[in-house]
Structures are given as structure tokens and as C-alpha cells.
Design an enzyme around this catalytic site. Structure first.
Site, PDB file in Angstrom:
ATOM      1  N   ASP A  19      35.020  69.351 -89.085  1.00  0.00           N
ATOM      2  CA  ASP A  19      34.586  69.850 -87.773  1.00  0.00           C
ATOM      3  C   ASP A  19      34.149  68.671 -86.916  1.00  0.00           C
ATOM      4  O   ASP A  19      33.812  67.598 -87.430  1.00  0.00           O
ATOM      5  CB  ASP A  19      33.463  70.888 -87.897  1.00  0.00           C
ATOM      6  CG  ASP A  19      32.166  70.321 -88.488  1.00  0.00           C
ATOM      7  OD1 ASP A  19      32.249  69.510 -89.438  1.00  0.00           O
ATOM      8  OD2 ASP A  19      31.079  70.685 -87.999  1.00  0.00           O
TER       9      ASP A  19
ATOM     10  N   ASP B  46      34.305  60.301 -86.575  1.00  0.00           N
ATOM     11  CA  ASP B  46      33.317  61.247 -87.125  1.00  0.00           C
ATOM     12  C   ASP B  46      33.912  62.655 -87.162  1.00  0.00           C
ATOM     13  O   ASP B  46      33.749  63.409 -86.244  1.00  0.00           O
ATOM     14  CB  ASP B  46      32.061  61.201 -86.249  1.00  0.00           C
ATOM     15  CG  ASP B  46      30.933  62.057 -86.768  1.00  0.00           C
ATOM     16  OD1 ASP B  46      31.013  62.540 -87.904  1.00  0.00           O
ATOM     17  OD2 ASP B  46      29.964  62.258 -86.005  1.00  0.00           O
TER      18      ASP B  46
ATOM     19  N   GLU C  39      29.407  70.603 -90.678  1.00  0.00           N
ATOM     20  CA  GLU C  39      28.436  69.502 -90.752  1.00  0.00           C
ATOM     21  C   GLU C  39      27.734  69.325 -89.416  1.00  0.00           C
ATOM     22  O   GLU C  39      26.528  69.123 -89.357  1.00  0.00           O
ATOM     23  CB  GLU C  39      29.134  68.193 -91.155  1.00  0.00           C
ATOM     24  CG  GLU C  39      28.164  67.102 -91.602  1.00  0.00           C
ATOM     25  CD  GLU C  39      27.526  66.310 -90.483  1.00  0.00           C
ATOM     26  OE1 GLU C  39      26.496  65.679 -90.726  1.00  0.00           O
ATOM     27  OE2 GLU C  39      28.037  66.316 -89.347  1.00  0.00           O
TER      28      GLU C  39
ATOM     29  N   HIS D  11       9.524  82.106 -54.513  1.00  0.00           N
ATOM     30  CA  HIS D  11       9.743  81.243 -53.357  1.00  0.00           C
ATOM     31  C   HIS D  11       8.811  80.041 -53.522  1.00  0.00           C
ATOM     32  O   HIS D  11       7.597  80.206 -53.652  1.00  0.00           O
ATOM     33  CB  HIS D  11       9.412  82.031 -52.081  1.00  0.00           C
ATOM     34  CG  HIS D  11       9.781  81.301 -50.826  1.00  0.00           C
ATOM     35  ND1 HIS D  11       9.142  80.150 -50.426  1.00  0.00           N
ATOM     36  CD2 HIS D  11      10.713  81.569 -49.883  1.00  0.00           C
ATOM     37  CE1 HIS D  11       9.667  79.741 -49.284  1.00  0.00           C
ATOM     38  NE2 HIS D  11      10.624  80.588 -48.930  1.00  0.00           N
TER      39      HIS D  11
ATOM     40  N   THR E  71      15.207  76.646 -52.586  1.00  0.00           N
ATOM     41  CA  THR E  71      13.770  76.488 -52.800  1.00  0.00           C
ATOM     42  C   THR E  71      13.286  77.564 -53.751  1.00  0.00           C
ATOM     43  O   THR E  71      13.201  78.734 -53.395  1.00  0.00           O
ATOM     44  CB  THR E  71      13.012  76.566 -51.461  1.00  0.00           C
ATOM     45  OG1 THR E  71      13.476  77.719 -50.761  1.00  0.00           O
ATOM     46  CG2 THR E  71      13.279  75.315 -50.616  1.00  0.00           C
TER      47      THR E  71
END
Ligand code: BES
Ligand code: MN
Ligand code: MN
Length: 460
Positions: free
Chosen positions: A86, A123, A156, A216, A318
Site C-alpha cells: 500500500d 516506500d 502499513e 458573524h 467573515t
């Protein structure tokens, strides 16, 4: 030993690895389950073609484990080869110079003979496949000197929890004399080394909640605690002015190395200027009193791996968000225990949350640290094998990374591991543009048979 077989089959060995690298076997994302199965199937078939017996995909609650073996004589020693098929996710995709699952060879400064660019190249598919081809070579040239078992897993990168269950349930099947793993790094292509330690891991996710809804930021801001501000402060408070971790009890069980051991560790060549240059940083950072090798090899750490919350879309909105989140990992060293550290983190994190803020700490996978011996027959066999093919005796090192199953091999199967890796730390594992030197791939295939030979001889 088998150099002519290797020479004659070089191109095919590379083509086959390319085929494996084209399969996007990402374990963290369920959308790739089909590819996980395809990668497992591919390795299974290659083990059969090479001459392994009892080759099967062992089903688990998660991804299958590829198993195969060749028992030439029950009286001979047995090596259990472990690795993983994997790979890590590929985000951020836009930073890849070529597609992650379209392997491409390019030259780099440290790989003048060319490196294979693809997710999993180093890897761990490139390193695992070196073992499959070394096995083929020993079978086809009739030079396999010992028994061999393969256990190549697909989880793994997500913690190996099903492999742990599989090992406990299959102790007889997995009986061996040692575990051989190529999933770590050497110092440089002309400075071979063998990892003798891996750090443990405790991984948590935190959720911090303030008001019952997004607000707000003008109407409420200034009067209501902002979870992102609070979380940032909580995370920042976890290192003191000496960059030591402030969780009470965190260092209690840490084994300090003796002066001699520290000197031994610092024999590994390390160039700070090159290190900084490679990473594009002007200054390093870390725990006071320790250097880079020590900070990554023998000291525990705490890192925020991701943080999110509020508005992150285009333009400005905001908003005072109701929640903020982070993923935090702690690397552990002997004798810290991952469960205990997770518990210490949780208690501390809850205790520093200001009034009016709710926190939830969720534990992810963990793993225990390991130190492997440097005087065992298996270590000495790896040392001799590398000396044979690199022309230099490998240096014992400590790695900063983790392979959680290694501690379990010791605890549940009573097996020590040898971490005979062939990659480089600079091969961009887990990063965009992961690669693996063509030199490193072939060097692995060349070196592995010598390990089996010397190990078999030592145990005779
Ligand atoms: N192969 C690495 C570990 C590694 C890399 C060890 C380089 C030494 C040198 C392994 O695949 C890995 O990435 N492990 C994870 C742990 C896992 C639980 C996700 C890690 O170290 O983050
Ligand atoms: Mn790995
Ligand atoms: Mn990895």
C-alpha cells in the site's frame, strides 16, 4: 553471486516494477480498494511465477496480506520477509512534476543514474519488489540457501491493525528465525547503513468546539472565544522555550542514551549545511541539548500534521467558526508506550482547554518503538551482505520513522527484525515526487541473496 542473471534480466525487472507502480494502491482512501486488490494480486502472481509455494491472499477485516513460502529443508533457517504494497495518498497532486502513477525515470543530483518517480517507488514497492526479484533469481539459479516466507501487507500506511490480528492468529504459519524488512533508508548511495531503531507513534485527532453555530465575526467576535485561536494557542503551548514537550509525564519513561551510545550514534556522517540546503531552510529547530541526528533518532517529538476549521474558500467570509480541528502525532522512543502517551496527551489537552470550550480527543493508530540488536547473526549477515555489494561496512543508525508492526513481531512472534533498507531519506517518501534510485533498486536485488547466504551459513 547471481550477477549474470541480474544483468540479463535488468530491463524486465524494471518493467515489472513499473507495472506495480502503475497501480494506485492507496490504503487511506476506500475509493482505491479495487487497486489495493490489484496490487496484492500482482505480487501474488509474481511470487508464483518465481517459484514460491502456498501463495495466497490472506483475507482480513481490511486489505489482504500476500503470503508465499519456499521451504527447501525444514532443518534450515527460515527468513520471513515483510513489506507493504500500500502507498500514501498523493495530495497535493499539483506539486507532482509527473503523474504519481505513471512511473518516469529522471536523473537527479543524488541519483545520476536516474530515479524512478512514482508514489510508492521507494516506500515500499521498489524495496519489496527487490525481494521478489532476488527470490526469483535465487530460485532460477538454484541458489536459495535457506527457507523463505513472504508476508506483504496492504495496510502499513494506515497502522497495520489487521496484520497484528493476523500474526497473533497465525503463529505457526509465520514461524521463522528472523524478519527481514527493506522499508527504511541508508545514509547515501556511497554510505550504506542499517537502521537499528524505529520510533513509536501515538496519533490523535482533536476537535475544539466553542459556540453552538458559526457566528458573524463582527457581531460576536471579541465576546466569544474563537475555537481556531484557542486551538492554535493550545498546540503552541505544547512546546516550551527549550522546545521540550510540556505534557506532564511525557518524558518520564524515556531512556536517555549513555555518553558512549551517543558518541556511537554521532559517528554517522551528517552535514548540517547540506541538510538545510536540501530543505530550503536557514535554521534548524528542536529540543535544546540535542543535535539533528539525536532529535530525529532517539528523542520523542510532537507534531501537528494538519489543522483546519472556519472558512478556507476563495475570497473573504467573515465568520467566527464553531469548531476547529487538528491531527497531532507524537513519535516515541524506548520505553514510552503509545497507549500511555495518548492518555497523557488526552488528560493534558482537556486540562488546558479554557472555560467555555469543549474538546474531544480521538485516538488513531499507534505503535511501539523498537531497538534492534547489532550483534545478532541476522544483523551481522546484513552487515556482511552490504559490505559485499557496497564495498563498505554499513553504519548502524537510528531512524525517525515508524513501522509499528516490528514491535509486534517481537512481542507476539518472538522474532527480531533486521531493517536492511535501500532507500534514501531524500527520496521524498510521503511527499510529492517520491522517487527511488534505479541504482538502489538493483543494489537491493544484488544484496538480498547475500543476506540469505550469510544468514544460512551463520545458523548452520
Ligand atoms: N517506511 C516508512 C517508515 C520509515 C521511513 C522508516 C523511512 C524509516 C525511514 C513507513 O511506511 C511509514 O511511513 N510509517 C509511518 C507509520 C504508519 C503508522 C503510518 C510513519 O513513520 O509515519
Ligand atoms: Mn514504508
Ligand atoms: Mn510510509
Amino acid at each position: 553471486m547471481n550477477t549474470s542473471y541480474l544483468e540479463q534480466n535488468k530491463q524486465r525487472f524494471l518493467d515489472e516494477l513499473f507495472e506495480l507502480l502503475r497501480i494506485p494502491s492507496i490504503s487511506a482512501d476506500g475509493a482505491y480498494h479495487h487497486d489495493i486488490l490489484a496490487a496484492a494480486e500482482y505480487i501474488k502472481n509474481k511470487l508464483i511465477e518465481a517459484g514460491a509455494d502456498k501463495v495466497e491472499l490472506c483475507q482480513t477485516a481490511g486489505n489482504p496480506i500476500v503470503y508465499g513460502e519456499k521451504i527447501i529443508d525444514p532443518a534450515l533457517p527460515t527468513v520471513l520477509v515483510y513489506g507493504h504494497y500500500d502507498v500514501q495518498p498523493v495530495v497535493p497532486l499539483e506539486l507532482w512534476e509527473t503523474e504519481p502513477f505513471v512511473p518516469t525515470i529522471r536523473k537527479t543530483q543524488v541519483h545520476p543514474d536516474g530515479a524512478i518517480f512514482a508514489r510508492g517507488a521507494c516506500d515500499d514497492k521498489g524495496q519489496v519488489y527487490s525481494h521478489v526479484k532476488a527470490f526469483e533469481m535465487m530460485m532460477k539459479t538454484d541458489t536459495l540457501p535457506c527457507n523463505i516466507k513472504f508476508m506483504i501487507e496492504g495496510e502499513e500506511e494506515v497502522g497495520s491493525s489487521n496484520l497484528g490480528i493476523f500474526c497473533i492468529a497465525n503463529k505457526e504459519k509465520l514461524k521463522a528465525d528472523v524478519v527481514l524488512i527493506s522499508d527504511t533508508s541508508i545514509i547515501a548511495n556511497d554510505i550504506p547503513s542499517i537502521d537499528c531503531g524505529l520510533r513509536g507513534l501515538s496519533y490523535v485527532e482533536v476537535e475544539v468546539t466553542g459556540p453552538n453555530r458559526d457566528l458573524h465575526s463582527g457581531v460576536y467576535g471579541g465576546a466569544v472565544a474563537n475555537p481556531i485561536n484557542i486551538l492554535s494557542k493550545m498546540i503552541a503551548s505544547m512546546h516550551d522555550e527549550n522546545n521540550r514537550i510540556t505534557i506532564p509525564g511525557f518524558y518520564d519513561k524515556v531512556i536517555e542514551l549513555s555518553q558512549d551510545e551517543r558518541e556511537e550514534l554521532n559517528k554517522a556522517p551528517f552535514n548540517l549545511e547540506d541538510y538545510k540546503k536540501d530543505l530550503g531552510i536557514d535554521e534548524i529547530w528542536g529540543e535544546k541539548g540535542y543535535n539533528v541526528l539525536e532529535r530525529t533518532g532517539i528523542r520523542p517529538t510532537l507534531e501537528c500534521n494538519g489543522i483546519w476549521g472556519g472558512y478556507i474558500g476563495e475570497g473573504a467570509k467573515t465568520v467566527l467558526p464553531a469548531k476547529a480541528f487538528a491531527k497531532i502525532s507524537m513519535r516515541l522512543v524506548p520505553n514510552q508506550g503509545s497507549k500511555e502517551i495518548t492518555e497523557l496527551f488526552k488528560n493534558h489537552f482537556e486540562s488546558i482547554a479554557p472555560a467555555g470550550i469543549k474538546v474531544v480527543v480521538k485516538a488513531h493508530h499507534g505503535g511501539e518503538p523498537v531497538v534492534t540488536p547489532i550483534d545478532s547473526p541476522a544483523y551481522l549477515a546484513a552487515e556482511r551482505a552490504m559490505e559485499k555489494t557496497y564495498g563498505k561496512k554499513p553504519i548502524p543508525t537510528r531512524s525517525g520513522g515508524s513501522i509499528p508492526i516490528v514491535a509486534l513481531f517481537e512481542k507476539e512472534l518472538g522474532l527480531k527484525s533486521v531493517l536492511m533498507g535501500f532507500g534514501l531519506d531524500s527520496d521524498a517518501l510521503h511527499s510529492p515526487n517520491e522517487h527511488y534510485g534505479v541504482f538502489n533498486y538493483y543494489k537491493g536485488i544484488e544484496t538480498i541473496p547475500y543476506f540469505h547466504k550469510y544468514f544460512a551459513e551463520a545458523l548452520k
